[in-house]
Design a protein around this motif. Structure first.
Motif, short mmCIF file in Angstrom:
data_model
loop_
_atom_site.label_atom_id
_atom_site.label_comp_id
_atom_site.label_asym_id
_atom_site.label_seq_id
_atom_site.Cartn_x
_atom_site.Cartn_y
_atom_site.Cartn_z
N LEU A 113 0.80 -1.23 0.00
CA LEU A 113 0.00 0.00 0.00
C LEU A 113 0.83 1.27 0.00
CD1 LEU A 113 -2.74 1.51 0.56
CD2 LEU A 113 -2.29 1.09 2.99
N TYR A 114 1.88 1.32 0.81
CA TYR A 114 2.49 2.59 1.15
C TYR A 114 3.58 3.07 0.18
CZ TYR A 114 0.37 1.58 5.70
OH TYR A 114 -0.51 1.29 6.71
N TYR A 115 4.00 2.27 -0.76
CA TYR A 115 5.29 2.48 -1.41
C TYR A 115 5.15 3.17 -2.76
CZ TYR A 115 5.45 -1.04 2.14
OH TYR A 115 5.25 -1.71 3.32
N PRO A 116 6.16 3.96 -3.15
CA PRO A 116 6.09 4.68 -4.42
C PRO A 116 5.86 3.73 -5.59
CG PRO A 116 7.93 5.48 -3.09
CD PRO A 116 7.40 4.27 -2.40
N PRO A 117 4.90 4.02 -6.46
CA PRO A 117 4.65 3.15 -7.62
C PRO A 117 5.91 2.95 -8.44
CG PRO A 117 2.88 4.74 -7.36
CD PRO A 117 3.95 5.14 -6.37
N GLY A 118 6.14 1.71 -8.83
CA GLY A 118 7.31 1.38 -9.62
C GLY A 118 8.52 0.99 -8.80
N SER A 119 8.51 1.27 -7.48
CA SER A 119 9.63 0.88 -6.63
C SER A 119 9.62 -0.63 -6.42
CB SER A 119 9.54 1.59 -5.27
OG SER A 119 8.39 1.15 -4.56
N LEU A 120 10.77 -1.16 -5.98
CA LEU A 120 10.82 -2.58 -5.67
C LEU A 120 9.87 -2.92 -4.52
CD1 LEU A 120 14.65 -3.34 -5.89
CD2 LEU A 120 12.87 -4.13 -7.46
N LYS A 121 9.78 -2.03 -3.54
CA LYS A 121 8.86 -2.29 -2.44
C LYS A 121 7.43 -2.43 -2.94
CE LYS A 121 11.05 -0.37 1.72
NZ LYS A 121 10.86 0.60 2.81
N ALA A 122 7.05 -1.58 -3.89
CA ALA A 122 5.68 -1.63 -4.41
C ALA A 122 5.44 -2.89 -5.24
CB ALA A 122 5.38 -0.38 -5.23
N THR A 123 6.34 -3.15 -6.20
CA THR A 123 6.11 -4.28 -7.10
C THR A 123 6.30 -5.62 -6.40
OG1 THR A 123 8.42 -4.12 -7.86
CG2 THR A 123 6.76 -2.93 -9.14
N LEU A 124 7.38 -5.75 -5.62
CA LEU A 124 7.63 -7.02 -4.95
C LEU A 124 6.72 -7.20 -3.74
CD1 LEU A 124 11.55 -7.18 -5.08
CD2 LEU A 124 9.87 -7.91 -6.79
N GLY A 125 6.38 -6.09 -3.07
CA GLY A 125 5.49 -6.19 -1.92
C GLY A 125 4.08 -6.60 -2.31
N THR A 126 3.56 -6.01 -3.38
CA THR A 126 2.22 -6.35 -3.82
C THR A 126 2.15 -7.81 -4.27
OG1 THR A 126 1.84 -4.07 -4.51
CG2 THR A 126 0.36 -5.74 -5.41
N ALA A 127 3.15 -8.24 -5.06
CA ALA A 127 3.20 -9.64 -5.47
C ALA A 127 3.42 -10.56 -4.28
CB ALA A 127 4.30 -9.84 -6.51
N GLY A 128 4.22 -10.08 -3.31
CA GLY A 128 4.53 -10.90 -2.15
C GLY A 128 3.34 -11.19 -1.26
N ALA A 129 2.38 -10.26 -1.21
CA ALA A 129 1.19 -10.51 -0.40
C ALA A 129 0.48 -11.78 -0.87
CB ALA A 129 0.24 -9.31 -0.48
N ALA A 130 0.47 -11.99 -2.18
CA ALA A 130 -0.16 -13.20 -2.73
C ALA A 130 0.74 -14.42 -2.58
CB ALA A 130 -0.51 -12.98 -4.19
N SER A 131 2.04 -14.27 -2.93
CA SER A 131 2.91 -15.45 -2.92
C SER A 131 3.20 -15.94 -1.51
CB SER A 131 4.21 -15.16 -3.66
OG SER A 131 4.96 -14.12 -3.06
N MET A 132 3.33 -15.03 -0.54
CA MET A 132 3.57 -15.46 0.84
C MET A 132 2.35 -16.16 1.41
SD MET A 132 5.64 -15.87 3.31
CE MET A 132 7.03 -14.99 2.58
N THR A 133 1.16 -15.64 1.14
CA THR A 133 -0.06 -16.29 1.61
C THR A 133 -0.18 -17.69 1.02
OG1 THR A 133 -1.17 -14.14 1.82
CG2 THR A 133 -2.58 -16.09 1.69
N ALA A 134 0.09 -17.81 -0.27
CA ALA A 134 -0.01 -19.11 -0.94
C ALA A 134 1.03 -20.09 -0.40
CB ALA A 134 0.14 -18.94 -2.44
N PHE A 135 2.27 -19.61 -0.18
CA PHE A 135 3.33 -20.49 0.33
C PHE A 135 2.95 -21.01 1.72
CE2 PHE A 135 7.10 -21.34 2.82
CZ PHE A 135 7.89 -22.09 1.96
N ALA A 136 2.48 -20.11 2.58
CA ALA A 136 2.13 -20.54 3.93
C ALA A 136 1.02 -21.58 3.90
CB ALA A 136 1.71 -19.33 4.76
#
Length: 406
Positions: free
Chosen positions: A52-75
């Motif tokens: 949510l919080y990160y500048p669009p296009g930053s690694l935090k934004a792109t990897l964080g948004t994707a990570g919300a899905a991949s971490m939930t699925a992995f767990a």
């Protein structure tokens, strides 16, 4: 089959090791502590952030948004406790509404499912919350990150790799002949040891800058530790919170502010605040490391950061010293929380990279050398994004290894 040494058994190190082992590399993880995830990963609030919080296009934004899905699925796949709760970011006063709107616009730009809700709608989600409006973020969740680390370690071992505890990495030397292996030095049982590796990934967390320099790599920033202190709500007050309740971030201060988080195994976490820690592994005020203090004070960036944040920094220290002030900050979000409702909980220390100009490094930061990659800055949402960061690190490692060979 390449032999890759990965330093660090936090979630980013283990995710990287698991990705390398899964593609067929021979992986050795070196960890100085006697257990996995002993520092940042094992001492956070267990939130799966949404991006949510990160500048669009930053690694935090792109990897964080994707990570919300991949971490939930992995767990879920590995039987780790996980739950998608959503969260409310609440505007308590009308002057916070413009910042809440900006946050909603950033959520849309980053592809984060979120919607502005009225005070009445917010209270349908969190009946005890106080606000004039809120942002409901649907993809935020909670997870047991230490259990994720144990699952990642098993994945490394199942693929033929090793996870070696009680091995403190010291340095790595790159031979002038690229056909020769790196020489990796570590300490085991007080004795120096050496192993050979085709390549190296260092996820050094609180010591990332020092370990990079020990390998001849310039980190580009200095790690300054910030302690986050937590409480838990007493059982009789825990029912005041259903999920996650956050304040609207103050753009003048680089941290999110104290918030309330339902934990995946029960109970409610409250915090963290953010104060300069007097040791890189300083979980209490009395934990002081002279070298760490001198290292920070000699870095001009710390003085410049402090000069720009005198008022909020003073508030954070005062809140650290006073349970009543801590409770007052929480009661802005959920009225009725008092100092008697707060039970001390273990604190954590955030490894924050700080530039010479006094600006916090606002994105994930890697540094590389011949056949080696160092993760220098990986604060929140690094745990959320760990699987995505791992893929990024492996891509960078492959590129620098190819360049070295050429």
């Amino acid at each position: 089959m390449a032999h890759v040494v990965v330093v660090g058994s936090g979630i980013v190190g283990l995710a990287t090791a698991a990705r390398l082992a899964g593609r067929g590399d021979r992986v050795t993880v070196l960890e100085k502590e006697p257990e996995l995830a002993a520092h940042q990963t094992g001492r956070n609030s267990g939130v799966i952030h949404s991006g949510l919080y990160y500048p669009p296009g930053s690694l935090k934004a792109t990897l964080g948004t994707a990570g919300a899905a991949s971490m939930t699925a992995f767990a879920a796949e590995h039987g780790v406790a996980v739950r998608t709760t959503g969260k409310l970011v609440v505007a308590v006063t009308p002057d916070e509404l413009p910042r809440l709107t900006v946050l909603a616009e950033r959520a849309a730009a980053n592809g984060v499912p979120a919607r502005l809700v009225s005070a009445a709608e917010a209270r349908e989600i969190e009946p005890e919350v106080a606000c004039v409006a809120a942002l409901h973020v649907e993809s935020t969740g909670i997870v047991d990150y230490p259990a994720v680390c144990r699952a990642l370690a098993r994945a490394v071992q199942d693929a033929g790799g090793e996870v070696l505890l009680g091995r403190a990495f010291v340095s790595a030397r790159s031979p002038s002949d690229a056909s020769q292996p790196l020489r990796v030095t570590f300490v085991q049982d007080g004795e120096p040891r050496e192993t050979a590796a085709d390549s190296l990934v260092v996820c050094g967390g609180l010591h990332a800058d020092r370990l990079a320099r020990a390998c001849g790599v310039e980190p580009g920033a200095r790690i300054v530790p910030f302690r986050g202190e937590y409480f838990e709500l007493a059982p009789e007050a825990a029912g005041l919170v259903n999920g996650l309740v956050y304040p609207v971030p103050d753009p003048r201060f680089p941290f999110l502010g104290v918030h309330l988080t339902t934990m995946v195994h029960g109970g409610v976490h409250a915090g963290p605040n953010a104060v300069w820690a007097l040791a890189r592994e300083g979980y209490r005020w009395r934990d002081v490391d002279v070298r760490d203090v001198a290292d920070a004070l000699c870095w001009p960036g710390l003085w410049r950061l402090g000069a720009r944040n005198v008022a909020p920094g003073t508030r954070e220290v005062a809140r650290s010293m006073s349970r009543s002030l801590f409770a007052k900050s929480l009661s802005r979000l959920v009225p009725g929380i008092s100092r008697n409702d707060l039970v001390p909980s273990p604190s954590g220390v955030r490894a924050q990279a700080l530039g010479r100009d006094g600006r916090l490094v606002d994105d994930f930061l890697l540094a590389s050398g011949p056949r080696q990659v160092h993760v220098i800055n990986a604060p929140s949402p690094a745990a959320t994004a760990a699987l995505e960061i791992a893929a990024h690190v492996v891509d960078v490692l492959d590129r620098v290894t190819e360049r070295t060979a050429a």
